[in-house]
Design a protein around this motif. Sequence first.
Motif, PDB file in Angstrom:
ATOM      1  N   ASN A  70       0.822  -1.217   0.000  1.00  0.00           N
ATOM      2  CA  ASN A  70       0.000   0.000   0.000  1.00  0.00           C
ATOM      3  C   ASN A  70       0.849   1.257   0.000  1.00  0.00           C
ATOM      4  O   ASN A  70       0.474   2.275  -0.584  1.00  0.00           O
ATOM      5  CB  ASN A  70      -0.889   0.032   1.261  1.00  0.00           C
ATOM      6  N   GLU A  71       1.994   1.197   0.698  1.00  0.00           N
ATOM      7  CA  GLU A  71       2.818   2.396   0.883  1.00  0.00           C
ATOM      8  C   GLU A  71       3.402   2.899  -0.443  1.00  0.00           C
ATOM      9  O   GLU A  71       3.698   4.080  -0.573  1.00  0.00           O
ATOM     10  CB  GLU A  71       3.939   2.105   1.894  1.00  0.00           C
ATOM     11  N   LEU A  72       3.578   1.987  -1.425  1.00  0.00           N
ATOM     12  CA  LEU A  72       4.089   2.410  -2.732  1.00  0.00           C
ATOM     13  C   LEU A  72       2.996   3.112  -3.528  1.00  0.00           C
ATOM     14  O   LEU A  72       3.253   4.039  -4.295  1.00  0.00           O
ATOM     15  CB  LEU A  72       4.600   1.203  -3.521  1.00  0.00           C
ATOM     16  N   LEU A  73       1.746   2.661  -3.352  1.00  0.00           N
ATOM     17  CA  LEU A  73       0.624   3.249  -4.093  1.00  0.00           C
ATOM     18  C   LEU A  73       0.191   4.584  -3.508  1.00  0.00           C
ATOM     19  O   LEU A  73      -0.339   5.433  -4.209  1.00  0.00           O
ATOM     20  CB  LEU A  73      -0.557   2.279  -4.098  1.00  0.00           C
ATOM     21  N   SER A  74       0.385   4.757  -2.200  1.00  0.00           N
ATOM     22  CA  SER A  74      -0.043   6.008  -1.571  1.00  0.00           C
ATOM     23  C   SER A  74       1.018   7.082  -1.693  1.00  0.00           C
ATOM     24  O   SER A  74       0.785   8.235  -1.341  1.00  0.00           O
ATOM     25  CB  SER A  74      -0.347   5.770  -0.092  1.00  0.00           C
ATOM     26  N   GLY A  75       2.192   6.720  -2.181  1.00  0.00           N
ATOM     27  CA  GLY A  75       3.272   7.695  -2.307  1.00  0.00           C
ATOM     28  C   GLY A  75       4.050   7.901  -1.025  1.00  0.00           C
ATOM     29  O   GLY A  75       4.944   8.733  -0.965  1.00  0.00           O
ATOM     30  N   SER A  76       3.718   7.117   0.043  1.00  0.00           N
ATOM     31  CA  SER A  76       4.478   7.253   1.291  1.00  0.00           C
ATOM     32  C   SER A  76       5.934   6.866   1.068  1.00  0.00           C
ATOM     33  O   SER A  76       6.837   7.411   1.689  1.00  0.00           O
ATOM     34  CB  SER A  76       3.910   6.334   2.374  1.00  0.00           C
ATOM     35  N   GLU A 118       8.822   5.764  -2.103  1.00  0.00           N
ATOM     36  CA  GLU A 118       9.120   5.597  -3.525  1.00  0.00           C
ATOM     37  C   GLU A 118       9.892   4.303  -3.722  1.00  0.00           C
ATOM     38  O   GLU A 118      10.843   4.035  -2.998  1.00  0.00           O
ATOM     39  CB  GLU A 118       9.965   6.765  -4.044  1.00  0.00           C
ATOM     40  N   SER A 145       4.637   8.856  -6.976  1.00  0.00           N
ATOM     41  CA  SER A 145       4.499   9.365  -5.621  1.00  0.00           C
ATOM     42  C   SER A 145       3.820  10.736  -5.623  1.00  0.00           C
ATOM     43  O   SER A 145       2.921  11.004  -4.817  1.00  0.00           O
ATOM     44  CB  SER A 145       5.889   9.428  -4.981  1.00  0.00           C
ATOM     45  N   ALA A 176       0.094  10.289  -6.515  1.00  0.00           N
ATOM     46  CA  ALA A 176      -0.658   9.667  -5.408  1.00  0.00           C
ATOM     47  C   ALA A 176      -0.938  10.680  -4.301  1.00  0.00           C
ATOM     48  O   ALA A 176      -2.062  10.764  -3.791  1.00  0.00           O
ATOM     49  CB  ALA A 176       0.113   8.468  -4.855  1.00  0.00           C
ATOM     50  N   GLU A 216      -4.608  12.047  -3.225  1.00  0.00           N
ATOM     51  CA  GLU A 216      -5.065  11.586  -1.908  1.00  0.00           C
ATOM     52  C   GLU A 216      -5.741  12.698  -1.099  1.00  0.00           C
ATOM     53  O   GLU A 216      -6.792  12.472  -0.484  1.00  0.00           O
ATOM     54  CB  GLU A 216      -3.842  11.033  -1.172  1.00  0.00           C
ATOM     55  N   TYR A 248       6.550   0.520   8.735  1.00  0.00           N
ATOM     56  CA  TYR A 248       7.691   0.576   7.831  1.00  0.00           C
ATOM     57  C   TYR A 248       8.998   0.600   8.594  1.00  0.00           C
ATOM     58  O   TYR A 248       9.377   1.628   9.166  1.00  0.00           O
ATOM     59  CB  TYR A 248       7.557   1.798   6.903  1.00  0.00           C
TER      60      TYR A 248
END
Lengths: 252, 252
Positions: A14-20, A22, B27, B30, B34, B206
Motif C-alpha cells: 500500500n505504501e508504494l501506491l499512496s506515495g508514502s 518511492e 508518488s 498519489a 489523496e 515501515y
Amino acid sequence: MKNTLTAAVILIGNELLSGSIEDKNLSHIAKTLEVRGIRVRETRIIPDIENEIVETVNTLRAKHDYVFTTGGIGPTHDDITSDSIAAAFGVKNVLVQDVFDTIQTYLNSKGVEFTPAAQRMAHAPEGAQMINTDHSIIPGYRIGNVFVMAGVPRIMRMMLDGIIEHLETGFAIHNAYVHANVGEGEIAAALEEIQNQHPDVDIGSYPQDKGSSLSEYRVIFVAKGTNKDELEQTCDEILQACANGGYDAIKV
Amino acid sequence: MKNTLTAAVILIGNELLSGSIEDKNLSHIAKTLEVRGIRVRETRIIPDIENEIVETVNTLRAKHDYVFTTGGIGPTHDDITSDSIAAAFGVKNVLVQDVFDTIQTYLNSKGVEFTPAAQRMAHAPEGAQMINTDHSIIPGYRIGNVFVMAGVPRIMRMMLDGIIEHLETGFAIHNAYVHANVGEGEIAAALEEIQNQHPDVDIGSYPQDKGSSLSEYRVIFVAKGTNKDELEQTCDEILQACANGGYDAIKV
C-alpha cells in the motif's frame, strides 16, 4: 530482442501506491537481470490484498519466464505475500524448520522474544526452495518460476544476489549512448529511420530537464541490444544524423 | 476506505522497465490525489507497445473512477501513447488546431522548424478535452475517465495541476504517524488488534534502514483514513501498545 528471456516484477505494498514510499527496487532488479539476458517486460504495483496478489501472480507467471516480487514478507498484519503466493499455487503456507531455527538462534542472541507474529517470517509456500545467502538470516525463496523477496532495498539486494545464480540466462543486453544538443522533434524522422534499420536494437530518446545531473546535453539517446557491434553502428548512425543537421553530439 | 474514489496509474516507457530511468511521478500523483479523496489502487509500468497500452487502458478504465497515464507523448518513434489511447477508445488520433497553432508560434519565436514529427505532439484522440495550463505549451488531455500526461516530471506536474480542478473529489485522506523503537515482530499482535478495531483506517508499518533520513526510530507507523479523530485515536492506541511493552514511541 533476440535470445533474451522475459520477466515481470510485482511490487507489493500500500505504501508504494499512496506515495508514502518511492520504490527503489525496480531499477536495481532490471539492471541486474539485463546483464544476464533477462528483460523486465512489465511491472505491477499492487496493494496488500490477497486476491489481487493471487490474480496478479497467476497472470504474470503464465506470461513470462520469471516473476519477481518484493514486499510483504515481514511479521505484521499487512505482510500477506507468502499466504497469497501459497494460495496462487494452491498449496499451504508452511513452517520451514531451518529458517525457524536460524531466526530463533539469532533473536535469542539478541535477547528478543520470537513472537508468533515473527514466526510468520519462517513460513513459505509448501514446495518452495529457500534461497539462502551469507548475509540475510531470512531467505528469499523460489516457487515455480516466481521469486519472492523483501521490500526493504538493502535486504532485497542480498536476496537477489542469492537468487541470480539459480536463473537461466539469455544473451546479455548491452547499452550504448549518444548525448546530443538537438530537439527531439528535429531528429525524430532520422531516428525513426535508424530504428527501422535495426529492429533488434531498442532505441530510446530521453530529453534532459534543465539542470539534469545526467548530461549537459539536451537529449540522451540509448541503444539497447544483445549485439555490441550493432549498437556501435547504431550510435554512429545517430551521430551522423546529428552532424547532418548541424547538431553537436558525442558518444559516451 | 469510505467516501473515496479510486484511480489507477499507468507509467508508459521502456526506459522505466529497463532501469535506465527511475519513476519520479507516481508518488507525486498519489499524494496530489489523496488530499482530494482519490486513492491510487494499482499501478502498471508497461513498454511502448501499442497493444499493451490499449489492453491496459481498457482494463483499468473499466475498474476505476480515474486512470492517469504518463509518458510517450513526445515527437519520437517510440511516442505512441496518443495513437494507442485513440485505439483503446476506437477513435482516430486527430490534429488539434489550437495546440498546433500554439506550438507553431512558440517554435517560430525560437527559430526552430515545426517538423512533421513534432506535429505529432499536436494530435489527440478525437473527442479528447485538452487541459491547458499557463505553464506548458503542450496540454495534457482527458478522454472519458482517462487523463494523459507527459513523462518528464516537471511537465507532468504542470499538467496535473491543470487537471486537478476537473476531477470529482471524495473525502480527503489524511495521515498520522507514530515513530517507535520496537521490532515489528514484537508489536505485530497488538497492531493487528488495533487494525481490527479500526477497519476504516489503513495502518502500515515501515521498518527504517539504519541511517535512514526519515527517522531515528526503528519503525514508522502510518495511519491513513478520512476521519482525523479516528486517526488520532488509532495513533494513541499504538503509542499505548508500545508503552505496554516498554518501548519508546512518539507521535510525529
